[in-house]
Design a protein around this motif. Structure first.
Motif, PDB file in Angstrom:
ATOM      1  N   ASN A  68       0.826  -1.212   0.000  1.00  0.00           N
ATOM      2  CA  ASN A  68       0.000   0.000   0.000  1.00  0.00           C
ATOM      3  C   ASN A  68       0.859   1.260   0.000  1.00  0.00           C
ATOM      4  OD1 ASN A  68      -2.423  -1.414  -0.049  1.00  0.00           O
ATOM      5  ND2 ASN A  68      -2.626  -1.412   2.191  1.00  0.00           N
ATOM      6  N   MET A  69       1.945   1.241   0.767  1.00  0.00           N
ATOM      7  CA  MET A  69       2.849   2.393   0.784  1.00  0.00           C
ATOM      8  C   MET A  69       3.517   2.579  -0.578  1.00  0.00           C
ATOM      9  SD  MET A  69       2.939   4.233   3.514  1.00  0.00           S
ATOM     10  CE  MET A  69       4.471   5.092   3.239  1.00  0.00           C
ATOM     11  N   ARG A  70       3.888   1.492  -1.226  1.00  0.00           N
ATOM     12  CA  ARG A  70       4.532   1.584  -2.542  1.00  0.00           C
ATOM     13  C   ARG A  70       3.602   2.215  -3.568  1.00  0.00           C
ATOM     14  NH1 ARG A  70       6.658  -4.267  -3.701  1.00  0.00           N
ATOM     15  NH2 ARG A  70       7.281  -3.297  -5.666  1.00  0.00           N
ATOM     16  N   ARG A  71       2.291   2.072  -3.377  1.00  0.00           N
ATOM     17  CA  ARG A  71       1.318   2.701  -4.281  1.00  0.00           C
ATOM     18  C   ARG A  71       1.029   4.153  -3.876  1.00  0.00           C
ATOM     19  NH1 ARG A  71      -0.961  -2.192  -3.409  1.00  0.00           N
ATOM     20  NH2 ARG A  71      -0.941  -3.604  -5.184  1.00  0.00           N
ATOM     21  N   ALA A  72       0.903   4.385  -2.571  1.00  0.00           N
ATOM     22  CA  ALA A  72       0.408   5.677  -2.082  1.00  0.00           C
ATOM     23  C   ALA A  72       1.486   6.746  -1.911  1.00  0.00           C
ATOM     24  CB  ALA A  72      -0.313   5.481  -0.749  1.00  0.00           C
ATOM     25  N   ALA A  73       2.658   6.342  -1.506  1.00  0.00           N
ATOM     26  CA  ALA A  73       3.699   7.329  -1.187  1.00  0.00           C
ATOM     27  C   ALA A  73       4.304   7.915  -2.458  1.00  0.00           C
ATOM     28  CB  ALA A  73       4.792   6.682  -0.340  1.00  0.00           C
ATOM     29  N   PRO A  74       4.556   9.221  -2.457  1.00  0.00           N
ATOM     30  CA  PRO A  74       5.196   9.849  -3.611  1.00  0.00           C
ATOM     31  C   PRO A  74       6.713   9.596  -3.644  1.00  0.00           C
ATOM     32  CG  PRO A  74       4.690  11.495  -1.963  1.00  0.00           C
ATOM     33  CD  PRO A  74       4.128  10.202  -1.459  1.00  0.00           C
ATOM     34  N   TYR A  75       7.211   8.869  -2.685  1.00  0.00           N
ATOM     35  CA  TYR A  75       8.633   8.536  -2.612  1.00  0.00           C
ATOM     36  C   TYR A  75       8.787   7.020  -2.637  1.00  0.00           C
ATOM     37  CZ  TYR A  75       7.231   8.032   2.302  1.00  0.00           C
ATOM     38  OH  TYR A  75       6.586   7.682   3.459  1.00  0.00           O
ATOM     39  N   GLN A  76      10.018   6.556  -2.882  1.00  0.00           N
ATOM     40  CA  GLN A  76      10.270   5.122  -2.825  1.00  0.00           C
ATOM     41  C   GLN A  76      10.380   4.705  -1.363  1.00  0.00           C
ATOM     42  OE1 GLN A  76      13.430   4.721  -5.999  1.00  0.00           O
ATOM     43  NE2 GLN A  76      12.153   2.917  -6.412  1.00  0.00           N
ATOM     44  N   VAL A  77       9.601   3.741  -0.980  1.00  0.00           N
ATOM     45  CA  VAL A  77       9.484   3.285   0.400  1.00  0.00           C
ATOM     46  C   VAL A  77      10.675   2.410   0.775  1.00  0.00           C
ATOM     47  CG1 VAL A  77       8.040   1.914   1.954  1.00  0.00           C
ATOM     48  CG2 VAL A  77       6.978   3.408   0.258  1.00  0.00           C
ATOM     49  N   THR A  86       1.320  14.862   2.872  1.00  0.00           N
ATOM     50  CA  THR A  86       2.452  13.999   3.218  1.00  0.00           C
ATOM     51  C   THR A  86       1.955  12.579   3.487  1.00  0.00           C
ATOM     52  OG1 THR A  86       2.279  14.473   5.572  1.00  0.00           O
ATOM     53  CG2 THR A  86       3.730  15.892   4.290  1.00  0.00           C
ATOM     54  N   VAL A  87       2.845  11.634   3.329  1.00  0.00           N
ATOM     55  CA  VAL A  87       2.561  10.240   3.656  1.00  0.00           C
ATOM     56  C   VAL A  87       3.644   9.771   4.623  1.00  0.00           C
ATOM     57  CG1 VAL A  87       2.297   7.901   2.767  1.00  0.00           C
ATOM     58  CG2 VAL A  87       1.514   9.832   1.394  1.00  0.00           C
ATOM     59  N   THR A  88       3.216   9.257   5.774  1.00  0.00           N
ATOM     60  CA  THR A  88       4.131   8.798   6.810  1.00  0.00           C
ATOM     61  C   THR A  88       3.823   7.338   7.131  1.00  0.00           C
ATOM     62  OG1 THR A  88       4.228  11.015   7.770  1.00  0.00           O
ATOM     63  CG2 THR A  88       4.909   9.192   9.192  1.00  0.00           C
ATOM     64  N   TRP A  89       4.874   6.560   7.341  1.00  0.00           N
ATOM     65  CA  TRP A  89       4.702   5.160   7.737  1.00  0.00           C
ATOM     66  C   TRP A  89       5.597   4.878   8.923  1.00  0.00           C
ATOM     67  CZ3 TRP A  89       7.367   0.374   5.400  1.00  0.00           C
ATOM     68  CH2 TRP A  89       6.774  -0.789   5.885  1.00  0.00           C
TER      69      TRP A  89
END
Length: 182
Positions: A48-57, A85-88
């Motif tokens: 999900n992060m690989r799809r949602a984040a604008p950066y490489q996770v 922003t997207v934070t994990w």
């Protein structure tokens, strides 16, 4: 018979009966002596992060031996400049049963995210892990150690009560994941 129902003897007899009842209860109640740490599978969160984040996770690949992933949380927010922003945050119980957390975000300014995750803005040197420089921070009153890496599009923070060797092992296990298209 009357002396067992009145005064000190009555009190002592009642206490012995109660303690005997508690002892019997403890003997017949099953008790687990094994450690129970809740374990999660964070592979769906990575996808999900690989799809949602604008950066490489970044994620540990593989998970370190005897480490237990215990929590994973993705949050969407806004930077100080109002941009999304997207934070994990991915938490672990380490092999020595301390706490370690990987946090990553594209929040700007990057220092604000790093300071919040490390609970301090005071750098305490640096360390080389797999040829990459990580900034070290330590907050003594919380027994919290942090390793911080500032990249152009993301800030990585490895933090927790774990010792430096365990935090360094987690930082060294991180691999950049390829971006997935939605």
């Amino acid at each position: 018979m009357r002396r067992f129902t009145e005064g000190f003897y009555g009190y002592a007899f009642a206490m012995l009966v109660c303690l005997a009842g508690v002892a019997v209860f403890l003997l017949v109640t099953p008790q687990s002596r094994t450690e129970h740490i809740p374990k999660i599978d964070f592979s769906i969160d990575v996808a999900n992060m690989r799809r949602a984040a604008p950066y490489q996770v970044w994620s540990p690949d593989p998970v370190l031996p005897n480490w237990v992933p215990t929590s994973s949380r993705k949050t969407d927010g806004k930077s100080a400049d109002g941009k999304p922003t997207v934070t994990w945050k991915l938490g672990f119980a380490t092999a020595k049963r301390a706490h370690a957390l990987l946090g990553q975000s594209d929040e700007k300014p990057q220092a604000e995210f790093a300071n919040r995750m490390a609970n301090t803005d005071q750098a305490g040197g640096s360390i080389q892990i797999n040829g990459v420089t990580w900034e070290k921070r330590f907050r003594e009153d919380k027994n919290q150690r942090s390793l911080i890496r500032f990249l152009p599009d993301v800030t990585l923070v490895v933090t927790g009560t774990a010792q430096w060797d365990e935090l360094s092992a987690l930082a060294g296990s991180l691999k950049q994941q390829t971006k997935l298209t939605p």
